[in-house]
Design an enzyme around this catalytic site. Structure first.
Site, PDB file in Angstrom:
ATOM      1  N   GLY A 132       0.777  -1.240   0.000  1.00 12.64           N
ATOM      2  CA  GLY A 132       0.000   0.000   0.000  1.00 12.64           C
ATOM      3  C   GLY A 132       0.797   1.272   0.000  1.00 12.64           C
ATOM      4  N   PRO A 161       4.501  -4.922  -1.101  1.00 16.15           N
ATOM      5  CG  PRO A 161       6.673  -4.185  -1.485  1.00 16.15           C
ATOM      6  CD  PRO A 161       5.888  -5.214  -0.722  1.00 16.15           C
ATOM      7  N   GLY A 162       3.322  -3.438  -4.097  1.00 12.80           N
ATOM      8  CA  GLY A 162       3.146  -3.605  -5.532  1.00 12.80           C
ATOM      9  C   GLY A 162       3.515  -2.301  -6.214  1.00 12.80           C
ATOM     10  NE  ARG A 163      -0.571   2.512  -5.725  1.00 15.04           N
ATOM     11  CZ  ARG A 163      -1.636   2.466  -6.511  1.00 15.04           C
ATOM     12  NH1 ARG A 163      -1.587   3.075  -7.680  1.00 15.04           N
ATOM     13  NH2 ARG A 163      -2.731   1.847  -6.129  1.00 15.04           N
ATOM     14  NE  ARG A 209      -3.490   3.582 -10.632  1.00 13.66           N
ATOM     15  CZ  ARG A 209      -3.374   4.824 -10.256  1.00 13.66           C
ATOM     16  NH1 ARG A 209      -2.979   5.760 -11.108  1.00 13.66           N
ATOM     17  NH2 ARG A 209      -3.629   5.180  -9.028  1.00 13.66           N
ATOM     18  CE1 TYR A 232      -8.591   1.350  -8.746  1.00 14.33           C
ATOM     19  CE2 TYR A 232      -7.083   3.032  -9.505  1.00 14.33           C
ATOM     20  CZ  TYR A 232      -7.352   1.712  -9.199  1.00 14.33           C
ATOM     21  OH  TYR A 232      -6.365   0.767  -9.354  1.00 14.33           O
ATOM     22  CB  CYS A 240     -16.745   4.056 -28.263  1.00 15.48           C
ATOM     23  SG  CYS A 240     -18.233   4.932 -28.725  1.00 15.48           S
ATOM     24  CE1 TYR A 248      -2.389  -3.263  -8.565  1.00 15.53           C
ATOM     25  CE2 TYR A 248      -1.318  -1.256  -7.811  1.00 15.53           C
ATOM     26  CZ  TYR A 248      -1.703  -2.571  -7.590  1.00 15.53           C
ATOM     27  OH  TYR A 248      -1.391  -3.187  -6.404  1.00 15.53           O
TER      28      TYR A 248
HETATM   29  C1  LIG Z   1      -3.376  -8.251  -0.105  1.00 22.55           C
HETATM   30  C2  LIG Z   1      -2.698  -7.186  -0.890  1.00 22.55           C
HETATM   31  N1  LIG Z   1      -1.367  -7.131  -0.830  1.00 22.55           N
HETATM   32  C3  LIG Z   1      -0.682  -6.213  -1.540  1.00 22.55           C
HETATM   33  C4  LIG Z   1      -1.330  -5.302  -2.344  1.00 22.55           C
HETATM   34  C5  LIG Z   1      -0.499  -4.322  -3.103  1.00 22.55           C
HETATM   35  O1  LIG Z   1      -0.801  -3.009  -2.813  1.00 22.55           O
HETATM   36  P1  LIG Z   1       0.092  -1.840  -3.401  1.00 22.55           P
HETATM   37  O2  LIG Z   1       0.220  -2.048  -4.845  1.00 22.55           O
HETATM   38  O3  LIG Z   1      -0.657  -0.606  -3.069  1.00 22.55           O
HETATM   39  O4  LIG Z   1       1.420  -1.884  -2.694  1.00 22.55           O
HETATM   40  C6  LIG Z   1      -2.722  -5.300  -2.406  1.00 22.55           C
HETATM   41  C7  LIG Z   1      -3.433  -4.298  -3.213  1.00 22.55           C
HETATM   42  O5  LIG Z   1      -4.513  -3.870  -2.944  1.00 22.55           O
HETATM   43  C8  LIG Z   1      -3.434  -6.291  -1.667  1.00 22.55           C
HETATM   44  O6  LIG Z   1      -4.762  -6.346  -1.688  1.00 22.55           O
END
Ligand SMILES: Cc1ncc(COP(=O)(O)O)c(C=O)c1O
Length: 428
Positions: A246, A284-286, A322, A326, A352, A382
């Protein structure tokens, strides 16, 4: 931290000209361009927050599942947080050890559970349980193959949603969210695990939301998680606590806190709460990939109906969802800027739908060099992973940079592929 700069007016990522990529017939536009060095450096910086303490940075593969990215992150020592059987298979194929994979998700199918339990010598690191109802299903699948499934309880810490500094669509740790085991059900969940010899509780976790630009909500969730871990560890042989992902990035409005800051503070809290012997996981992803990818698009045409001014580009909401999904805002800048005066244009794609709209951005007026391409910044997370073929559009190309040059690429999908796909069901 993203290696974006201008050289003679030309935008470069990782020292590679984005104009060259856009105009290279092998790539064209729309094309995602990623800086693998930036992604590796991002992971290294986050890992430095743990010093030598046991930890796992489990990269949330859903943010960007491109093979080269997952492989680079695996090589820097990251594990993986997956949310489907497909992502699990991908993570393994990219070199992530099964023991360093956690599997989140509110509705895992039996086939996905079988994969998680069956992979490698003893299955993945942990299946993150998100409901009491999931437990007998996991147990049945483990029993069927004579294995013990390692599970972790993803609790829903019921953090006040208003207090979270993020969009409601990406807040997950509040009491109306479908995610995580509600606090009211954890006693039941623990009892079921305790009485089941095919389940072993190895961790507890939480994840409050995405794009957090302040630490308060994350630490409130970690505090609830650590309190819970202290309660259950007398009964279970826990090996980790997982504070989730997150961490936010700077989409243009600033993000004063770095991912490593989140984890340093979380580690401090972990120590203060006497849990220092447990490994600390994060997901972490984003933050690992977002700032290190751009989407390069060509300008198709302008449309002026004063006072309105549009620039139509060849990337749409199908390529980068994105903003439509949202109301996210990405900065859009010219790929080549020869100093022409700027005017505010609404940048839209060809899809469209009225929501195929990237917002209003200052872009050059017609000048000696007509604006040919724009770069949509911070599109590494994303972006492609949410892309679709809506409106019969081809999936964009992807270019991966390393050491100041193009290392590899994924070709653009073809329109013909889409037509053939839609004709697959015979009518007879
Ligand atoms: C369980 C879980 N882990 C990790 C993530 C990755 O979140 P982020 O990309 O914000 O770091 C998410 C995204 O919602 C998630 O639901």
């Amino acid at each position: 931290m993203p290696a974006l700069r201008r050289s003679d007016g030309v935008l470069e990522l990782g020292s590679v000209s984005l104009a060259d990529i856009a105009r290279d017939p092998r790539f064209g536009t729309p094309t995602y361009v990623y800086d693998l060095d930036g992604i590796a450096a991002e992971a290294a910086e986050l890992k430095s927050a743990f010093d030598d303490a046991p930890h796992l940075v489990a990269y949330a593969v859903k943010a960007n599942s491109a093979g080269p990215i997952v492989k680079v992150l695996a090589a820097t020592g990251c594990g993986a947080d997956v949310v489907s059987g497909a992502e699990l298979l991908l993570a393994v194929a990219c070199g992530v050890p099964a023991a360093q994979i956690v599997f989140s998700g509110v509705a895992k199918t039996d086939a996905e559970l079988d994969l998680a339990i069956g992979v490698g010598d003893s299955g993945i690191g942990a299946i993150q349980v998100e409901s009491v109802e999931e437990l007998p299903r996991i147990s049945a699948r483990a029993t069927a193959v004579g294995r013990v499934a390692r599970v972790s309880l993803r609790i829903n810490p019921a953090v006040d949603m208003q207090a979270l500094d993020t969009h409601s669509y990406i807040a997950t740790g509040h009491d109306e969210a479908k995610f995580g085991v509600p606090l009211a059900s954890v006693t039941d969940a623990l009892g079921r695990i305790e009485g089941d010899r095919h389940l072993r509780l190895v961790g507890v976790g939480s994840h409050v939301g995405s794009q957090l630009t302040a630490t308060d909500g994350y630490l409130a969730s970690a505090s609830a998680l650590f309190t819970f871990a202290r309660e259950v560890r007398a009964r279970f042989d826990l090996t980790f606590v997982d504070a989730g992902g997150g961490f936010g990035i700077d989409y243009g409005d600033g993000c004063p806190v770095r991912p490593a800051d989140f984890m340093r503070l979380t580690r401090k809290l972990q120590r203060e709460m006497g849990l220092d012997d447990l490994a600390l996981y994060c997901e972490p992803g984003r933050s690992l990939v977002g700032a290190h990818g751009v989407l390069v698009a060509s300008v198709i045409q302008r449309k002026i109906a004063l006072p309105r001014r549009w620039i139509m580009i060849d990337a749409g909401m199908n390529d980068l969802m994105r903003p439509a999904l949202y109301q996210a805002r990405h900065r859009i800048v010219p790929v080549v800027h020869a100093g022409e005066a700027m005017t505010a244009y609404r940048v839209v794609g060809p899809v469209c739908e009225s929501s195929d709209d990237f917002g209003v951005h200052d872009l050059p007026d017609s000048g000696p060099r007509e604006l040919r391409e724009v770069a949509i910044l911070d599109a590494g997370a994303y972006g492609y992973s949410m892309a679709s073929r809506y409106n019969g559009r081809a999936l964009p190309a992807e270019v991966f940079l390393r050491g100041g040059k193009v290392l590899t690429s994924t070709p653009r999908g073809s329109v013909d592929e889409w037509v053939q796909d839609r004709l697959r069901a015979p009518l007879s």
